[in-house]
Write an enzyme that holds these catalytic residues in place. Structure first.
Site: not given
Length: 330
Positions: A151, A158, A210, A223, A323
């Protein structure tokens, strides 16, 4: 978000948002309906189709028979392919998707870099230049240690593939690990002629802020996103994260309770009414099949009547067990 280019849409207001629903029809029936922008089937058991609007998502469902997901818009829909990319557009909205074998691009980072660069270049050629919502499904998402976790490599690629694509704001997004071919990366998105409004959760640190402990490259997503007509909230993948830390490690029920609190906080931040109803389709991604009965029962208790699709998926942090994402309509 990026501004749409001058076009035949420039002087019109935002179109009504796509209607997202779970339907117990077959794909051919849904694809034949007027205004169908995209149809999704889940898991290895669904039939395939050559229609570019059809996409089989490599996440198995915990319910049988499982519904299909339909996106429908006002207006005539056109569709086609652009190399490996499939797309459809109508009513001021655009669906686009790519599926890649990571081995052909040097691994997770290379595949993500290529996917996002291809989507970026395609979207920039369209009237529908405002990306509102993205889904990323990656095989073996938690495999690897430290910065070599798959990830985290995806996040690196990305960001490289995007370049300055989201310099003015990130779309809503989900990133989940599937249990199909470990080399398969699937990315698809919803874009529109008009920009939406990104929404953050005051209980959570914005993902792009983060700290370094979560990888070289912070995840790039909002979000949630209020769609241009302001009557729909597209909710990103929401886990038991408070601040930037994972909460309730090893406790699925407590994590789900925390997610529900996060969702209510997000609705309030977006100026949406509290709670969810029968027109608010959600997905619940559950890491361990043994947890599904308790997840299902808790969702029935707390979200009565809300359509929830239960899927076998791994959250992007290995300690997180469940999730939710989905849609909230006014």
């Amino acid at each position: 978000m990026l501004e749409g280019c001058e076009s035949r849409w420039a002087d019109t207001g935002p179109a009504r948002a796509p209607r997202i629903s779970y339907r117990m029809n077959d794909a051919a029936t849904l694809l034949a309906e007027p205004g169908t922008l995209a149809v999704f089937g889940f898991g290895s058991g669904v039939a395939d189709s050559d229609d570019p609007r059809w996409l089989r998502v490599p996440l198995e469902t915990f319910d049988a028979p499982a519904p299909l997901e339909a996106w429908q818009v006002d207006g005539q829909v056109q569709h086609g392919r652009h190399g490996a990319l499939r797309w459809s557009a109508g009513g001021g909205w655009l669906f686009a998707a790519l599926e890649l074998d990571e081995r052909e691009y040097g691994g997770p980072a290379g595949a993500a870099r290529f996917a996002y660069a291809q989507l970026r270049d395609f979207i920039r050629s369209r009237d529908e230049q405002n990306v509102l919502r993205i889904w990323n499904y990656q095989g073996a998402i938690n495999r690897g240690d430290g910065d070599s976790e798959r990830y985290k490599l995806f996040c690196d690629g990305r960001a490289e593939g995007c370049g300055d694509w989201f310099a003015h704001g990130y779309p809503a997004a989900t990133a989940i690990g599937h249990h199909g071919d470990a080399n398969l990366l699937q990315v698809y998105l919803l874009a529109g002629v008009h920009a939406g409004t990104a929404v953050e959760n005051p209980r959570q640190v914005s993902a792009w802020r983060y700290p370094r402990q979560y990888g070289r490259t912070s995840p790039g997503f909002a979000r949630a996103m209020r769609l241009p007509a302001q009557d729909v909230l597209a909710i990103s993948g929401t886990a038991a994260v408070v601040g930037h830390a994972s909460a309730h490690e090893g406790d699925t029920a407590a994590q789900l309770d925390e997610i529900l609190v996060n969702l209510e906080s997000l609705l309030a931040s977006a100026g949406m009414p509290a709670g969810f109803d029968t027109h608010a389709p959600l997905k619940a991604y559950v890491r361990h099949g043994a947890d599904v009965p308790r997840v299902r029962e808790k969702l029935r208790q707390h979200l009565p009547g809300v359509p929830v699709l239960l899927l076998h998926g791994d959250v992007c942090r290995s300690e997180l067990l469940v999730e939710l994402d989905g849609w909230r309509y006014l």
